[in-house]
Design an enzyme around this catalytic site. Sequence first.
Site, PDB file in Angstrom:
ATOM      1  N   CYS A  30      -7.179  12.238  -4.774  1.00  0.00           N
ATOM      2  CA  CYS A  30      -7.214  12.991  -3.592  1.00  0.00           C
ATOM      3  C   CYS A  30      -5.865  13.521  -3.379  1.00  0.00           C
ATOM      4  O   CYS A  30      -5.066  13.266  -2.162  1.00  0.00           O
ATOM      5  CB  CYS A  30      -7.444  11.905  -2.621  1.00  0.00           C
ATOM      6  SG  CYS A  30      -7.592  12.629  -1.088  1.00  0.00           S
TER       7      CYS A  30
ATOM      8  N   GLU B 268       9.423  -0.742  -3.878  1.00  0.00           N
ATOM      9  CA  GLU B 268       9.146   0.265  -2.645  1.00  0.00           C
ATOM     10  C   GLU B 268      10.274   0.778  -2.282  1.00  0.00           C
ATOM     11  O   GLU B 268      10.177   2.171  -1.894  1.00  0.00           O
ATOM     12  CB  GLU B 268       8.464  -0.712  -1.587  1.00  0.00           C
ATOM     13  CG  GLU B 268       7.298  -1.227  -2.074  1.00  0.00           C
ATOM     14  CD  GLU B 268       5.909  -0.072  -1.980  1.00  0.00           C
ATOM     15  OE1 GLU B 268       6.364   1.126  -1.545  1.00  0.00           O
ATOM     16  OE2 GLU B 268       5.066  -0.446  -2.649  1.00  0.00           O
TER      17      GLU B 268
END
Length: 518
Positions: free
Chosen positions: A223, A61
């Site tokens: 998306c 991350e």
Amino acid sequence: KVAARTTHSQSNICSYFTPKRRPMEDRRVESTSTIGKSECSNTTASSSFGNVTAYGIWVSEIMLQQTRVEAVIPYYLKWMERFPNVHSLATASEEDVNGHWAGLGFYRRARLLHQGAKAVVEKFNGIVPSTVEELLLLDGIGRYTASAIASFAYNVSVPVVDGNVCRVLARLRGIANHIKSPALKDNLGWKLAERLVTPCKDEAPFSAGDVNQALMELGATFCAPAGTGIHPEDPLREFYMSTRLGQEMGLHMISSKTCGKGLVSNVPTEKYIPDEYLTQLLSRSNQSSCKLCDKRGIADVLLKILDGIEHEPEKFPLQVDRLRSIGHAAFPTAPPKKEKREEIIAIAAISFYDRSCDLKRWLMVKRPKNGLLAGQWEFPSACLWASNDKNVEIEEFDEKMDNFLSVKPSVRKAAIDTLLRELITSNQKSNEFKAQTILQCRRTCVGKQPIEHIFSHVRHTMWIEHGDIECTSSLAQLEWETSQGKEVRWMTEMDMKRVGTTTGIKKVLAAVKKERLL
């Protein structure tokens, strides 16, 4: 009804995501590697996507902040091979950490990750915390990273909101704002995501971690910014408010001009757009009190949809799918552009041939512990001008030369001379031979144009001067500390690789070697 609809969308997302996820889509590269699964890495087996570790997720991350997945994977694997768990990272040296991070940029991330690992060993007995509250106590971990670790490693029922998720939310709910807006990214966006992640905790067929991972992947694929919202494999195509808005606006505009006869071809588009309709829509948008939408966002979205229809005359009659995709493309709105700060940098690349090791050495200095590129080794450099500096005497600088900011050679030389004098003044007894050798070294400009290096917020225009010291004896003192506390060292290229140098420094070295055929 709302809970049932949300659970349905959950099921669609996760069913799509499970068989099609990319190698690092769930932000856990260890799903493709067994590296890092040690007793202090907090392995959990509850995710339907395989075992992951809290430490591995933490590392991935941090690396993925402002860096593409494809670019991160090789760095992650190299990192996990060298630092497979929290303890190995906590006990590593700063230079070792920087060396394995070199090339990823945003070096402050590595420094904070290193500090965070030390805190985990000291305060949590080497076990990465499982709660968002405890994770937030660690250096370099904010709300997003804390939620990602808790959700992905421990299946804690919390939302995880990044830019991709913000884009999905904006299109699902018709939010007229950009993905970096505090309202969407930091506040109300999290509440919306929480409703999607946990609509009915006792009956939801998927864990929060599964839904979060799927939303992130969806935001990076169907998306993504270029997504149409009508792809047959898009799991949320039935739920987008963006496509619904585009369809309803388009059909209303067209039907109002065709008297109910439907779509008509060979008619100029502007005749389909009644001025009173546009005026009414924009008037209502200015009265909106939506806390998620930008003040001008609704008007911007409406104008973009109208503009999209207006500039498709050759495609009439417009199909419903085309209207839906026009509406989808209007969300989210574009973020405001920030001008990059400009800086002109003078760089001294000083080298000498070390006969004792049969290698060329380069003069390097370590940056301060705070600020841009904190703690990184670089060639001696001086900032000659910055666009936000109001006190600079502008007559010292030439006009732009071939689209590059130019500085007078005399100004550049004087700045480098001053810098080198400061670097050779040590706390110990000055080595006069060393000082004179460096100062008297003949330097010449490398190339007719400078090198540009762009950070996220600043553009460096780097003018390089190279000098190669010719001496019959070795410069005995290879490292020292200046009276201002700066660390200075003569390094070989292998030394640079070991401590880790930035992409900008690699550009400078490559330019010097190419110009001088070193």
